[in-house]
Write a protein that holds these residues in place. Structure first.
Motif, PDB file in Angstrom:
ATOM      1  N   CYS A 170       0.937  -1.143  -0.036  1.00 28.60           N
ATOM      2  CA  CYS A 170       0.204   0.142   0.041  1.00 28.60           C
ATOM      3  C   CYS A 170       0.842   1.246   0.031  1.00 28.60           C
ATOM      4  N   LEU A 171       1.896   1.214   0.878  1.00 35.98           N
ATOM      5  CA  LEU A 171       2.855   2.348   0.816  1.00 35.98           C
ATOM      6  C   LEU A 171       3.478   2.526  -0.374  1.00 35.98           C
ATOM      7  N   SER A 172       4.115   1.229  -0.947  1.00 38.91           N
ATOM      8  CA  SER A 172       4.664   1.529  -2.154  1.00 38.91           C
ATOM      9  C   SER A 172       4.074   1.828  -3.163  1.00 38.91           C
ATOM     10  N   GLY A 173       2.835   1.356  -3.093  1.00 36.75           N
ATOM     11  CA  GLY A 173       1.688   1.833  -4.503  1.00 36.75           C
ATOM     12  C   GLY A 173       1.521   3.373  -4.460  1.00 36.75           C
ATOM     13  N   LEU A 174       1.326   3.800  -3.322  1.00 37.04           N
ATOM     14  CA  LEU A 174       1.039   5.446  -3.055  1.00 37.04           C
ATOM     15  C   LEU A 174       2.140   6.115  -3.508  1.00 37.04           C
ATOM     16  N   PHE A 175       3.531   5.618  -3.075  1.00 41.99           N
ATOM     17  CA  PHE A 175       4.940   6.323  -3.432  1.00 41.99           C
ATOM     18  C   PHE A 175       4.841   6.433  -5.006  1.00 41.99           C
ATOM     19  N   PHE A 176       4.943   5.107  -5.484  1.00 40.11           N
ATOM     20  CA  PHE A 176       4.969   5.091  -6.974  1.00 40.11           C
ATOM     21  C   PHE A 176       3.961   5.894  -8.042  1.00 40.11           C
ATOM     22  N   ALA A 177       2.755   5.901  -7.334  1.00 39.05           N
ATOM     23  CA  ALA A 177       1.415   6.540  -7.901  1.00 39.05           C
ATOM     24  C   ALA A 177       1.839   8.202  -8.039  1.00 39.05           C
TER      25      ALA A 177
END
Length: 457
Positions: A170-177
């Motif tokens: 979730c945190l990685s997806g938010l960062f890359f988005a």
């Protein structure tokens, strides 16, 4: 909800689903492997006990003592041996019989050679044992403490790892988005700076061939078109103001002079005549501007139908000669046309009539003998119209500018014009997917050539 958050949630759900499926499959395989492995271990213990009982002739008491001692340190299987008549020969712990064998169980073992089953969480194996030509039955049951503990630990670790992975995803997806949409935010900030006074600003293009670069290029191209339209509009308004101001100023001046003092009838007649000429100039200008506006419409909003070019030329000639009786116009057809469709095009009758009338007016106005000739020919599915006049011609340096709105060249001294006719004609021909070109020699001959596609194709 912002797109970054939507993408993060979607990415997390999809990845969580994949991880859950992966963990479920791994857990299922591990659980099945534990069962199969423990069944094999029980089976081995059953055969070992059978060999000790039959081959080694070990006393039953000794085997029972070994069983009771092993229970204190390991998961010992409870084993029972029966003869072919289902009579009990040996049992490790008959008082605490877990299997409770039945004739139905023995028949299944006899038929299949083996029986495997769960009794609660205990695993039971029934085997057929052959010794000295006789058939015996051995049953063994045990509880896999170690295996169950191992599976439980694995389950707990997988749950903890799954929860931790979801948080990281979730945190990685938010960062890359956010990282992926950073160029979009930059575009938004740059676009917000673009105003009517800052129309020259453009979006940065990184040179990559990704979707954002394509979007930036498309937006920049749109800004180029808007800037050109904006500049054209400003120039158009400026030129219109100038064109309207000149005849209006002349009308006001004529009227002020006429009112300044008493004059004779001839003087008033001359003032009225000059005012009328200026008013006619205003009417022609307004008509040209209206036609230019019509030619600038969206092509999808202009009605097209099949029309004959020869009829349009005749109507345009009549319209021009009605307005200017001194103008002479000749129409020549090169060769015979096989059918009516060769002379037909898909177009707007009014606009084509205006375009041809402009060329007739232009040709007659700037010719020495007030005459314009048009030759019509048909070649390779194309209708070719050549409007020719012998007159002052066009300066070669002005050829590239004559189709610009309100442009007037050196020949404006010969005849008055507002610089709209040729620009309007080019727009109309372009709307009909045609081509217009010009060839001119100063003080000799000028030819405007139009190529249109015939309806026969």
């Amino acid at each position: 909800m912002k797109i970054t958050l939507k993408l993060t949630i979607l990415f997390t759900i999809i990845t969580a689903g994949i991880l859950f499926l992966f963990a479920f499959i791994i857990y299922g395989y591990a659980k099945n492997d534990r069962e199969e492995e423990f069944y094999d271990r029980i089976k081995i213990k059953a055969f070992v006990k059978g060999e000790l009982f039959f081959d080694a002739k070990a006393p039953a008491e000794t085997l029972q003592d070994i069983h009771m001692n092993n229970l204190k340190v390991m998961n010992e299987a409870e084993i029972a041996i029966y003869d072919e008549n289902f009579n009990l020969l040996f049992h490790d712990n008959q008082k605490n019989d877990m299997v409770k064998e039945t004739p139905e169980m023995f028949r299944k073992i006899l038929k299949n050679g083996e029986l495997r089953a769960f009794i609660g969480e205990w695993q039971m194996v029934g085997e057929r044992y052959n010794f000295d030509g006789r058939t015996y039955f051995i049953t063994a049951i045990a509880y896999d403490h170690y295996g169950y503990n191992k599976i439980d630990d694995m389950y707990k670790h997988m749950v903890y790892a799954y929860i931790f992975s979801i948080v990281v995803i979730c945190l990685s997806g938010l960062f890359f988005a956010k990282k992926a949409f950073e160029p979009v935010k930059e575009m938004t900030r740059k676009v917000n700076k673009i105003t009517a006074s800052k129309f020259d600003l453009r979006l940065n293009v990184n040179g990559n061939k990704d979707e954002l670069s394509a979007l930036a290029n498309t937006f920049n191209e749109m800004l180029d078109r808007l800037e050109n339209s904006f500049e054209t509009q400003k120039s158009f308004v400026s030129n219109i103001s100038h064109e309207l101001r000149t005849p209006l100023a002349a009308i006001i001046a004529e009227l002020e002079i006429s009112l300044s003092k008493n004059r004779g009838e001839e003087a008033y007649r001359e003032a009225i005549q000059n005012t009328l000429l200026d008013a006619q100039r205003l009417v022609r200008l307004s008509s040209s501007l209206l036609d230019l506006a019509k030619a600038s419409y969206d092509p999808s909003e202009i009605s097209f139908k099949e029309i004959r070019i020869d009829e349009i030329l005749l109507d345009a000639r009549q319209m021009e000669q009605t307005a200017n009786p001194s103008h002479k116009i000749d129409i020549h057809f090169d060769g015979d046309f096989e059918n009516d469709q060769e002379m037909s095009v898909s177009g707007n009758e009014y606009l084509l009539k205006v375009a041809f009338a402009n060329l007739f007016n232009n040709g007659c106005k700037y010719s020495f003998d007030k005459k314009c000739t048009v030759n019509v020919s048909f070649q390779d599915s194309k209708i070719i119209l050549a409007f020719t006049n012998k007159g002052v011609g066009i300066n070669p340096t002005e050829i590239d500018s004559i189709f610009k709105p309100f442009f007037r060249g050196e020949n404006q001294q010969v005849a008055h014009g507002n610089g709209i006719g040729l620009s309007l004609t080019q727009k109309i021909i372009s709307l009909h997917h045609g081509i217009i070109s010009v060839k001119s020699e100063v003080n000799q001959e000028t030819t405007f050539k139009i190529i249109l596609t015939s309806s026969i194709f």
